[in-house]
Design a protein around this motif. Structure first.
Motif, PDB file in Angstrom:
ATOM      1  N   THR A  89       0.834  -1.212   0.000  1.00  0.00           N
ATOM      2  CA  THR A  89       0.000   0.000   0.000  1.00  0.00           C
ATOM      3  C   THR A  89       0.868   1.262   0.000  1.00  0.00           C
ATOM      4  O   THR A  89       0.505   2.265  -0.633  1.00  0.00           O
ATOM      5  CB  THR A  89      -0.941   0.018   1.211  1.00  0.00           C
ATOM      6  N   ALA A  90       2.005   1.215   0.694  1.00  0.00           N
ATOM      7  CA  ALA A  90       2.912   2.369   0.680  1.00  0.00           C
ATOM      8  C   ALA A  90       3.495   2.576  -0.712  1.00  0.00           C
ATOM      9  O   ALA A  90       3.577   3.707  -1.209  1.00  0.00           O
ATOM     10  CB  ALA A  90       4.023   2.178   1.703  1.00  0.00           C
ATOM     11  N   HIS A 121       0.662   1.736  10.843  1.00  0.00           N
ATOM     12  CA  HIS A 121       0.860   2.670   9.727  1.00  0.00           C
ATOM     13  C   HIS A 121       2.340   3.030   9.581  1.00  0.00           C
ATOM     14  O   HIS A 121       2.842   3.143   8.456  1.00  0.00           O
ATOM     15  CB  HIS A 121       0.047   3.946   9.963  1.00  0.00           C
ATOM     16  N   HIS A 129       3.151   3.582   5.661  1.00  0.00           N
ATOM     17  CA  HIS A 129       2.012   4.347   5.143  1.00  0.00           C
ATOM     18  C   HIS A 129       2.144   5.840   5.453  1.00  0.00           C
ATOM     19  O   HIS A 129       1.792   6.680   4.617  1.00  0.00           O
ATOM     20  CB  HIS A 129       0.705   3.835   5.757  1.00  0.00           C
ATOM     21  N   SER A 174      -4.738   0.552   3.353  1.00  0.00           N
ATOM     22  CA  SER A 174      -3.741   0.757   4.403  1.00  0.00           C
ATOM     23  C   SER A 174      -4.381   0.723   5.789  1.00  0.00           C
ATOM     24  O   SER A 174      -3.761   0.273   6.760  1.00  0.00           O
ATOM     25  CB  SER A 174      -3.005   2.085   4.183  1.00  0.00           C
ATOM     26  N   ARG A 188      -4.725  -2.857   6.644  1.00  0.00           N
ATOM     27  CA  ARG A 188      -3.407  -3.393   7.001  1.00  0.00           C
ATOM     28  C   ARG A 188      -3.034  -3.007   8.435  1.00  0.00           C
ATOM     29  O   ARG A 188      -2.485  -3.823   9.188  1.00  0.00           O
ATOM     30  CB  ARG A 188      -2.353  -2.856   6.032  1.00  0.00           C
TER      31      ARG A 188
END
Length: 305
Positions: A13-14, A147, A152, A231, A234
């Motif tokens: 996602t990052a 995060h 993220h 994210s 996650r």
């Protein structure tokens, strides 16, 4: 406490967030390049300085300025620190993360919320800190730690930073276009038609010159919102894997109740008619809905056999 070998990583996602910010970055680069022309022989240095400015995301004094002025956070009082730090140590010990690498901040808000920002900031609202039991507060902090561990926080801030010149230029262009359109109305239909054709020509030339990049930008906010929702899931999974799934589920229930109360207040102001969220607003939401988040927590909530 056993420190994890990998204190941070950059998950999918990052990476996705960085890739989706690429069109914004290219537009900002174009804007900076135009501005640099006015600096003559130093134009290249202006572009290099802007490219290097992304390192400020990881600069501690800059992070503090972001927390204080953009996120409206403050340093916790000694009493608040005495409440937060034992819970934070418990979370980081379970995760194998060096907790002193991060800074705890407080937001003076009566809503249930928390935030992970820049490279080392973990913020929590005063309401969450004072009203949540330690287990639920730990679940919230574990979510925000997720995060950071997944990359993220820094990737989204870096993308936002490099998109700023393009965003500012777009707002100025919109304001200028609105002003020109108002002036053209004074000349009647002919003036309006001329301005529309002129602006349309510029837009067409820009799209053809930049290979359709401006059209691609129209879909970027929706794609970024989808990555943001992923994210969040996650980060939920990170907290659940540390053993905070039941506590996190309880926090999600409280958040859902808070949203329902807000919706009821809006309906009361609207004469008792519920205010429905339109489809585009849902697509632009950076957080999954309550039921989706609970669904992804189910594997962690089921009793182990």
């Amino acid at each position: 406490m056993h420190l994890s070998k990998d204190q941070r990583r950059t998950d999918a996602t990052a990476v996705g967030s960085l890739l989706l910010h690429l069109p914004n970055f290219l537009c900002s680069l174009f804007v900076v390049a135009l501005i640099s022309v006015f600096f003559g022989d130093f134009a290249f240095l202006v572009i290099l300085a802007w490219l290097a400015s992304g390192a400020l995301v990881f600069h501690r004094p800059t992070e503090s300025a972001v927390a204080r002025h953009l996120l409206r956070l403050r340093y916790p009082t000694p009493q608040e620190r005495a409440k937060l730090e034992p819970v934070w140590r418990m979370v980081t010990a379970r995760a194998g993360i060096e907790g002193r690498a991060y800074e705890l901040w407080v937001e003076d808000s009566e809503s249930l919320n928390a935030v992970a920002a820049a490279g080392h900031i973990v913020g929590v609202t005063r309401f969450a800190m004072n009203q949540l039991p330690n287990g639920e507060l730990a679940a919230v902090l574990a979510h925000e730690l997720g995060h950071h561990v997944g990359g993220h926080a820094w990737s989204s801030l870096l993308g936002y930073w490099y998109a700023l010149p393009g965003r500012v230029a777009w707002r100025l262009l919109k304001a200028f276009s609105g002003f020109v359109f108002k002036v053209s109305r004074a000349f009647g239909c002919f003036g309006v038609a001329f301005v529309v054709l002129f602006m349309g020509g510029i837009a067409l030339a820009t799209i053809s010159t930049l290979y359709g990049l401006p059209l691609l930008l129209l879909g970027v906010p929706y794609a970024l919102a989808a990555v943001g929702r992923r994210s969040e899931l996650r980060a939920d999974e990170h907290a659940a894997a540390l053993g905070f799934a039941p506590m996190l589920a309880a926090v999600l229930d409280k958040l859902h109740q808070q949203e329902q109360r807000t919706a009821a207040e809006l309906a009361a102001r609207n004469g008792g008619v519920p205010v429905e969220e339109d489809a585009l607003a849902k697509l632009l939401s950076s957080h999954p809905d309550h039921h989706t988040r609970l669904h992804h927590l189910q594997p962690y909530l089921q009793p182990q056999r």
